[in-house]
Design a protein around this motif. Structure first.
Motif, PDB file in Angstrom:
ATOM      1  N   LEU A  85      38.698  33.767  74.632  1.00 48.01           N
ATOM      2  CA  LEU A  85      39.460  34.985  74.418  1.00 48.01           C
ATOM      3  C   LEU A  85      38.554  36.139  73.991  1.00 48.01           C
ATOM      4  CD1 LEU A  85      42.403  33.347  72.437  1.00 48.01           C
ATOM      5  CD2 LEU A  85      42.458  34.084  74.829  1.00 48.01           C
ATOM      6  N   TRP A  86      38.940  37.349  74.360  1.00 46.66           N
ATOM      7  CA  TRP A  86      38.211  38.562  73.985  1.00 46.66           C
ATOM      8  C   TRP A  86      39.141  39.470  73.183  1.00 46.66           C
ATOM      9  CZ3 TRP A  86      33.884  41.047  77.165  1.00 46.66           C
ATOM     10  CH2 TRP A  86      33.111  40.076  77.822  1.00 46.66           C
ATOM     11  N   ASP A  87      38.660  39.953  72.043  1.00 51.25           N
ATOM     12  CA  ASP A  87      39.354  41.002  71.293  1.00 51.25           C
ATOM     13  C   ASP A  87      38.587  42.295  71.544  1.00 51.25           C
ATOM     14  OD1 ASP A  87      40.428  42.804  69.453  1.00 51.25           O
ATOM     15  OD2 ASP A  87      40.797  41.258  67.951  1.00 51.25           O
ATOM     16  N   MET A  88      39.219  43.219  72.269  1.00 48.03           N
ATOM     17  CA  MET A  88      38.521  44.410  72.738  1.00 48.03           C
ATOM     18  C   MET A  88      38.638  45.622  71.814  1.00 48.03           C
ATOM     19  SD  MET A  88      36.686  44.022  75.487  1.00 48.03           S
ATOM     20  CE  MET A  88      36.652  45.572  76.408  1.00 48.03           C
ATOM     21  N   HIS A  89      39.051  45.404  70.582  1.00 49.82           N
ATOM     22  CA  HIS A  89      39.052  46.529  69.635  1.00 49.82           C
ATOM     23  C   HIS A  89      39.061  45.981  68.217  1.00 49.82           C
ATOM     24  CE1 HIS A  89      40.108  50.962  69.007  1.00 49.82           C
ATOM     25  NE2 HIS A  89      40.020  50.456  67.781  1.00 49.82           N
ATOM     26  N   VAL A  90      37.887  45.865  67.614  1.00 52.92           N
ATOM     27  CA  VAL A  90      37.779  45.412  66.229  1.00 52.92           C
ATOM     28  C   VAL A  90      36.907  46.401  65.455  1.00 52.92           C
ATOM     29  CG1 VAL A  90      37.914  43.016  67.035  1.00 52.92           C
ATOM     30  CG2 VAL A  90      35.690  43.978  66.407  1.00 52.92           C
ATOM     31  N   HIS A  91      36.976  46.295  64.131  1.00 50.75           N
ATOM     32  CA  HIS A  91      36.191  47.179  63.272  1.00 50.75           C
ATOM     33  C   HIS A  91      35.545  46.374  62.141  1.00 50.75           C
ATOM     34  CE1 HIS A  91      37.634  50.912  65.056  1.00 50.75           C
ATOM     35  NE2 HIS A  91      38.863  50.433  64.992  1.00 50.75           N
ATOM     36  N   PHE A  92      34.353  46.791  61.775  1.00 52.23           N
ATOM     37  CA  PHE A  92      33.686  46.277  60.579  1.00 52.23           C
ATOM     38  C   PHE A  92      33.354  47.488  59.714  1.00 52.23           C
ATOM     39  CE2 PHE A  92      32.681  43.360  64.044  1.00 52.23           C
ATOM     40  CZ  PHE A  92      33.054  42.136  63.507  1.00 52.23           C
ATOM     41  N   GLY A  93      33.611  47.390  58.404  1.00 53.84           N
ATOM     42  CA  GLY A  93      33.302  48.552  57.574  1.00 53.84           C
ATOM     43  C   GLY A  93      33.783  48.399  56.156  1.00 53.84           C
ATOM     44  N   GLY A  94      33.756  49.525  55.460  1.00 51.47           N
ATOM     45  CA  GLY A  94      34.103  49.551  54.051  1.00 51.47           C
ATOM     46  C   GLY A  94      32.920  49.884  53.173  1.00 51.47           C
ATOM     47  N   GLY A  95      31.771  50.157  53.793  1.00 51.44           N
ATOM     48  CA  GLY A  95      30.583  50.536  53.038  1.00 51.44           C
ATOM     49  C   GLY A  95      29.616  49.393  52.821  1.00 51.44           C
ATOM     50  N   PRO A  96      28.381  49.716  52.418  1.00 48.19           N
ATOM     51  CA  PRO A  96      27.323  48.707  52.248  1.00 48.19           C
ATOM     52  C   PRO A  96      27.687  47.573  51.296  1.00 48.19           C
ATOM     53  CG  PRO A  96      26.396  50.920  52.194  1.00 48.19           C
ATOM     54  CD  PRO A  96      27.887  51.087  52.184  1.00 48.19           C
ATOM     55  N   ALA A  97      28.529  47.851  50.300  1.00 49.69           N
ATOM     56  CA  ALA A  97      28.895  46.805  49.331  1.00 49.69           C
ATOM     57  C   ALA A  97      29.710  45.692  49.971  1.00 49.69           C
ATOM     58  CB  ALA A  97      29.677  47.415  48.171  1.00 49.69           C
ATOM     59  N   LEU A  98      30.272  45.952  51.171  1.00 47.39           N
ATOM     60  CA  LEU A  98      31.143  44.965  51.812  1.00 47.39           C
ATOM     61  C   LEU A  98      30.502  44.302  53.022  1.00 47.39           C
ATOM     62  CD1 LEU A  98      34.650  46.694  51.630  1.00 47.39           C
ATOM     63  CD2 LEU A  98      33.482  45.249  49.954  1.00 47.39           C
ATOM     64  N   VAL A  99      29.190  44.390  53.136  1.00 45.12           N
ATOM     65  CA  VAL A  99      28.511  43.776  54.279  1.00 45.12           C
ATOM     66  C   VAL A  99      28.800  42.278  54.351  1.00 45.12           C
ATOM     67  CG1 VAL A  99      26.246  43.129  55.205  1.00 45.12           C
ATOM     68  CG2 VAL A  99      26.695  45.494  54.550  1.00 45.12           C
ATOM     69  N   GLU A 100      28.672  41.577  53.245  1.00 46.73           N
ATOM     70  CA  GLU A 100      28.877  40.133  53.273  1.00 46.73           C
ATOM     71  C   GLU A 100      30.337  39.774  53.558  1.00 46.73           C
ATOM     72  OE1 GLU A 100      26.520  37.802  53.357  1.00 46.73           O
ATOM     73  OE2 GLU A 100      25.188  39.541  53.410  1.00 46.73           O
ATOM     74  N   GLU A 101      31.256  40.546  53.039  1.00 42.03           N
ATOM     75  CA  GLU A 101      32.668  40.284  53.333  1.00 42.03           C
ATOM     76  C   GLU A 101      32.955  40.484  54.820  1.00 42.03           C
ATOM     77  OE1 GLU A 101      35.691  42.008  50.911  1.00 42.03           O
ATOM     78  OE2 GLU A 101      34.608  41.680  49.025  1.00 42.03           O
ATOM     79  N   ASN A 102      32.326  41.463  55.423  1.00 42.12           N
ATOM     80  CA  ASN A 102      32.501  41.680  56.858  1.00 42.12           C
ATOM     81  C   ASN A 102      31.874  40.556  57.678  1.00 42.12           C
ATOM     82  OD1 ASN A 102      33.647  44.535  57.876  1.00 42.12           O
ATOM     83  ND2 ASN A 102      32.714  44.812  55.867  1.00 42.12           N
ATOM     84  N   LYS A 103      30.698  40.107  57.262  1.00 42.56           N
ATOM     85  CA  LYS A 103      30.052  38.996  57.987  1.00 42.56           C
ATOM     86  C   LYS A 103      30.899  37.732  57.911  1.00 42.56           C
ATOM     87  CE  LYS A 103      25.534  38.397  57.720  1.00 42.56           C
ATOM     88  NZ  LYS A 103      24.160  38.300  57.163  1.00 42.56           N
ATOM     89  N   ALA A 104      31.635  37.572  56.819  1.00 40.13           N
ATOM     90  CA  ALA A 104      32.484  36.388  56.660  1.00 40.13           C
ATOM     91  C   ALA A 104      33.663  36.380  57.629  1.00 40.13           C
ATOM     92  CB  ALA A 104      32.993  36.302  55.218  1.00 40.13           C
TER      93      ALA A 104
END
Length: 488
Positions: A85-104
Motif C-alpha cells: 500500500l502507498w500513502d500519498m500524503h503524510v507529514h513529519f514535523g513539530g520541530g527538532p525536539a520531536l525528531v525521535e517521535e516522528n521517527k517512531a
C-alpha cells in the motif's frame, strides 16, 4: 540500474533449468490468491518467488514449486496477496525536539501494510530527506520515503520548513536548490505565496523535470493552476472549488480586495454546480492531474462533536509531543456553536460527495491521509485504511478504492514498471491478507504478512513493531510527566 537488474532477473526466471535443478530464491510465498488490482480479479493458488528486493517469478503454485526453492517459504493458505500500500500524503514535523517521535512513526506504516509514503513536507524537511537515504540503504527501518523536501512558499508564511520566495529570482533559486537536494517532487503552498508567483513556480518546476503539487491560492482558479501544469491537487476541497459556477469571479473579487476570505468561502460553498464540476473534472483527467482527497482528516475534525477521540487506543502509539500538536485544531473545533458544527458537517459531506464524480470523469484518485503532526487523531498507518473505507462509503467500489492505494501512487511517480502489481520484475513489496479486499475493503486491515523490499514480516513481527512503539511512547509519557512535576 535497478530497473535493468529487475528485468534481467525476470528474464533469468524464464530460462530452462537442468533436469532436477531448482532456481534459488530468498522467499517463496505459496498457495496464495493474487489480487490483480488493475483487472479487479482474483487469481487462485499462485506462488511468488523473490530475490533481493525483486519479484523474480509468479505463477501457478505447482509450477513455481517445481522450479524454485527458497531460504524461507510462507504458506499463503489461499489468503489474498496484494501489492504494498502507498500513502500519498503524510507529514513529519513539530520541530527538532520531536525528531525521535516522528521517527517512531515509521514502523507504524509497515505494521499497517504501507510500504511507500509520499512526504508532503512539514517543518523537518532536511531530517526527512536524510531518513529517505537511510531507509534506502538499510540503516533505518521504515517504508520507502518519497519526499518533496522543503515547500516553496511566500515571505513569512504560516508554515515552517519552507523556502520563502517573493520574486521570480527567488523561485528560480528555490527550484535550483530543490533539484540539488534530489527531491522526488515539489510542494507549493499558499499561505503568503503571491498568485502570479504560484503559477510561475509551477511552470519552473515542470521545466526542471519535476512533478508539482500544492494548495491553490484563493485568488486563483483551479483551472489556472491546471493550465500552469500542476500535477496533483491535494485535498478534495480544491476539487470541489473547481466545480463552482462563477469561481473565476470569486477569485477576481478576492484578489481585488472586494470580498474577504470568509465571504469568498461562503460564495464557493453555495456555488457548486454539477455540470460545471463534470466539465472541470474531465479536464483534470485529460491533463493527467491526480487528486488526493485526504478525507479522513477532514472527517475527524468535522465530527469531533460526536467523537472526541480521547479514548482511542492508537493514542498509545503517538508520542506526547506529537499529541500536543493536535490541540490547536481540537480547541478551535470546541469553540463552535451548534450552527457552526452543522456547517462543518455539511461542508465535509458536500466535499466528499464529489468523489464518485471524479471517478466517473476519469480522474485518478490517490489515497493519502494527511496523517502526522497537527492533524488531530489522523493516525499514521490506520488512517489509510480509514480513508479507503470512506472512499467506498462515498461511492467507489472496493476495487477502485484498492487501486487508489496500490496503483495510483506509482502511476503518478511514473513507477508502474516497478510497483502496483504482483508480477515478476516488480519490487517485492507485498501484503498478505486474511480476507478478500475486492469483496470488502475492510479486508486491507486483516494483515497476515507484509513483505518490504523482499523481507517478510509475519503477524508476530508486525505486532512486535506495534508493541515496541507503544513502549517507547509509554517511556516518553513517563518522562513528560516527571518533567511536568518538576516544573510544578
Amino acid at each position: 540500474m535497478n530497473k535493468l537488474v529487475s528485468v534481467l532477473l525476470a528474464a533469468l526466471a524464464l530460462l530452462p533449468l537442468p533436469a532436477g535443478a531448482k532456481e534459488r530464491a530468498d522467499l517463496l510465498i505459496r498457495h496464495a490468491t493474487i489480487v490483480d488490482v488493475a483487472g479487479a480479479r482474483l487469481i487462485p493458488d499462485q506462488a511468488v518467488a523473490t530475490r533481493g528486493d525483486a519479484i523474480v517469478a509468479v505463477g501457478g503454485d505447482a509450477d513455481i514449486a517445481k522450479a524454485w526453492t527458497a531460504g524461507r517459504t510462507i504458506d499463503g493458505g489461499q489468503r489474498f496477496l496484494i501489492p504494498g500500500l502507498w500513502d500519498m500524503h503524510v507529514h513529519f514535523g513539530g520541530g527538532p525536539a520531536l525528531v525521535e517521535e516522528n521517527k517512531a512513526l515509521l514502523p507504524l506504516y509497515i505494521a499497517h501494510g504501507i510500504t511507500t509514503v509520499r512526504d508532503a513536507s512539514g517543518d523537518l524537511p532536511d531530517e526527512v530527506l536524510a531518513w529517505r537515504g537511510e531507509i534506502a540503504s538499510g540503516r533505518l527501518f521504515g517504508p520507502t520515503l518519497l519526499s518533496s523536501g522543503p515547500k516553496i512558499e511566500g515571505i513569512k508564511p504560516v508554515w515552517k520548513g519552507t523556502i520563502e520566495t517573493g520574486s521570480k529570482a527567488d523561485v528560480d533559486a528555490a527550484v535550483t536548490k530543490l533539484k540539488g537536494l534530489g527531491v522526488d517532487f515539489v510542494k507549493i503552498t499558499d499561505s503568503t505565496m503571491k498568485p502570479d508567483l504560484f503559477l510561475y513556480a509551477i511552470g519552473k518546476v515542470r521545466a526542471a523535470g519535476l512533478r508539482v503539487s500544492g494548495h491553490i491560492p484563493l485568488a486563483l482558479t483551479v483551472d489556472q493552476a491546471v493550465d500552469a501544469g500542476i500535477s496533483s491537487i491535494e485535498h478534495i476541497g480544491y476539487a470541489y472549488k473547481a466545480g463552482v459556477k462563477g469561481e473565476a469571479a470569486i477569485a477576481a473579487d478576492f484578489a481585488a480586495g472586494r470580498i474577504d476570505r470568509a465571504e469568498a468561502y461562503r460564495r464557493l460553498d453555495a456555488g457548486f454546480d454539477p455540470d460545471t464540476a463534470t466539465a472541470a473534472y474531465r479536464k483534470l483527467a485529460a491533463k493527467g492531474v491526480y487528486v488526493t482527497p485526504t478525507l479522513n482528516g477532514s472527517r475527524v475534525i468535522a465530527y469531533l462533536d460526536q467523537d472526541d477521540h480521547t479514548s482511542d487506543d492508537y493514542l498509545g502509539l503517538i508520542g506526547p509531543g506529537l499529541r500536543a500538536t493536535y490541540a490547536w485544531r481540537v480547541e478551535r473545533a470546541a469553540k463552535a456553536d451548534a450552527a457552526a458544527i452543522a456547517a462543518r458537517h455539511a461542508e465535509y459531506e458536500h466535499e466528499a460527495s464529489v468523489l464518485p464524480m471524479l471517478q466517473a470523469a476519469g480522474v485518478t484518485i490517490m489515497a493519502g491521509t494527511d496523517a502526522g503532526f497537527l492533524n488531530s487523531f489522523n493516525y499514521p498507518g490506520i488512517a489509510l485504511h480509514q480513508e479507503l473505507a470512506i472512499f467506498v462509503d462515498k461511492g467507489l467500489t472496493p476495487a477502485q478504492a484498492l487501486a487508489t492505494a496500490t496503483r495510483a501512487g506509482p502511476a503518478w511517480f511514473g513507477k508502474l514498471d516497478h510497483y502496483g502489481a504482483v508480477e515478476a520484475g516488480k519490487t517485492a513489496d507485498l501484503v498478505l491478507l486474511d480476507r478478500n479486499p475486492l469483496a470488502d475493503i475492510g479486508a486491507t486491515r486483516a494483515i497476515r504478512v507484509v513483505v518490504v523490499r523482499g523481507t517478510a514480516y509475519d503477524r508476530a513481527a508486525l505486532d512486535t513493531m506495534l508493541a515496541d512503539t507503544r513502549a517507547k511512547v509509554a517511556a516518553w509519557n513517563a518522562e513528560a510527566s516527571r518533567s511536568a512535576g518538576k516544573v510544578e
